[in-house]
Design an enzyme around this catalytic site. Structure first.
Site, PDB file in Angstrom:
ATOM      1  N   GLU A   1      -4.097   2.008  -7.107  1.00 47.87           N
ATOM      2  CA  GLU A   1      -4.433   3.030  -6.130  1.00 47.87           C
ATOM      3  C   GLU A   1      -3.523   4.241  -6.335  1.00 47.87           C
ATOM      4  OE1 GLU A   1      -6.756   1.034  -2.786  1.00 47.87           O
ATOM      5  OE2 GLU A   1      -4.724   1.443  -2.113  1.00 47.87           O
TER       6      GLU A   1
ATOM      7  N   HIS B   1       0.848  -1.201   0.000  1.00 46.65           N
ATOM      8  CA  HIS B   1       0.000   0.000   0.000  1.00 46.65           C
ATOM      9  C   HIS B   1       0.882   1.249   0.000  1.00 46.65           C
ATOM     10  CE1 HIS B   1      -2.739   3.133   1.338  1.00 46.65           C
ATOM     11  NE2 HIS B   1      -3.689   2.375   0.828  1.00 46.65           N
TER      12      HIS B   1
HETATM   13  P1  PGA Z   1      -9.594   5.885   0.800  1.00 44.02           P
HETATM   14  O1  PGA Z   1      -8.426   4.805   0.967  1.00 44.02           O
HETATM   15  O2  PGA Z   1     -10.774   5.151   0.171  1.00 44.02           O
HETATM   16  O3  PGA Z   1      -9.900   6.328   2.207  1.00 44.02           O
HETATM   17  O4  PGA Z   1      -9.063   6.956  -0.074  1.00 44.02           O
HETATM   18  C1  PGA Z   1      -8.184   3.934  -0.100  1.00 44.02           C
HETATM   19  C2  PGA Z   1      -6.994   3.085   0.165  1.00 44.02           C
HETATM   20  O5  PGA Z   1      -6.006   3.547   0.741  1.00 44.02           O
HETATM   21  O6  PGA Z   1      -7.008   1.903  -0.216  1.00 44.02           O
END
Ligand code: PGA
Length: 251
Positions: A170, A100
């Protein structure tokens, strides 16, 4: 790897560093009462402290996959503060989030470590969920496709092409309270590149400020077969509402 029927769509959330045990159990109990659409695979990724409590309510082999937010690439040893894949699996996790952007930015997660963790997960029959994404500067410089493709290639180094690995696109600029939600057209090219580099055994999920307002558009982008959600799914009603949107768009 435990590989039941191949799902046609995915909806998942990481709670990141939120929730007490009581809150985690309450959420899990609510999920246990949901009838999920056919072909939809829901997953929930609690903090390490709550994996076991959540997996007691949502056990392995049931409709909701439980995951861990990170794990070390070695099975055991003198690594203070870390947990290993066998340990999170023992607690009930069958999915492992890896790479992540918050871990890449704040905890020194490199492409090389991501790859070691992918192999650690696969060694133990745990499904890897690899997060990739460019930051705002990289996007502005026009290098998003190249950068993300190289993150995917590095993560999958040495992994057989038939092995299932989830990939989550992401974009760093879209994540979290300070993020800018992406429009569908912003993500088309990178999703296509991830799908191409990842190959057919690798579902591509989208994550980053997903909400009830933008989920239908994002799940409709060609190649996106799931959504990975933070804040908008931290209340169970948000999760189930998003699950319905994904189920409708993907069937
Ligand atoms: P968020 O987080 O939906 O709060 O932007 C997404 C993530 O980090 O996977």
């Amino acid at each position: 790897m435990s590989d039941p029927a191949v799902p046609s769509a995915w909806i998942g959330t990481s709670w990141k560093m939120t929730k007490t045990l009581a809150q985690a159990r309450e959420y899990a109990q609510a999920l246990a009462r949901v009838s999920w659409a056919e072909g939809l695979q829901p997953f929930v990724i609690p903090p390490a402290t709550a994996i076991s409590a959540v997996a007691d309510i949502l056990p392995p082999g049931g409709p909701v996959l439980v995951g861990a937010q990170d794990a070390h690439w070695e099975d055991a040893g003198a690594w203070t503060g870390e947990v290993s894949v066998p340990q999170v699996k023992d607690a009930g996790a069958r999915l492992l989030e890896i790479g992540h952007s918050e871990r890449r930015a704040h905890f020194g997660e490199t492409d090389e470590r991501v790859n070691l963790k992918v192999h650690a997960a696969l060694r133990h029959g745990v499904l890897p969920l690899v997060c990739v994404g460019e930051d705002a500067e990289q996007r502005a410089a026009g290098s998003a496709v190249e950068l993300v493709s190289s993150q995917v290639r590095a993560a999958l180094d040495g992994v057989a092409s038939s092995t299932q690995v989830l990939l989550a696109y992401e974009p760093v600029w879209a994540i979290g309270a300070g993020g800018t939600p992406a429009a569908p057209e912003d993500i088309v090219d990178v999703v296509a590149a991830i799908a191409e580099v990842g190959g057919p055994a690798r579902p591509v999920l989208y994550g980053g400020s997903v909400s009830l307002d933008n989920a239908a558009g994002l799940i409709s982008v060609p190649g996106v077969t799931g959504l990975f959600v933070g804040r908008s799914a931290w209340e169970v009603e948000g999760f189930t509402a998003l699950a319905e949107i994904v189920a409708q768009r993907s069937t």
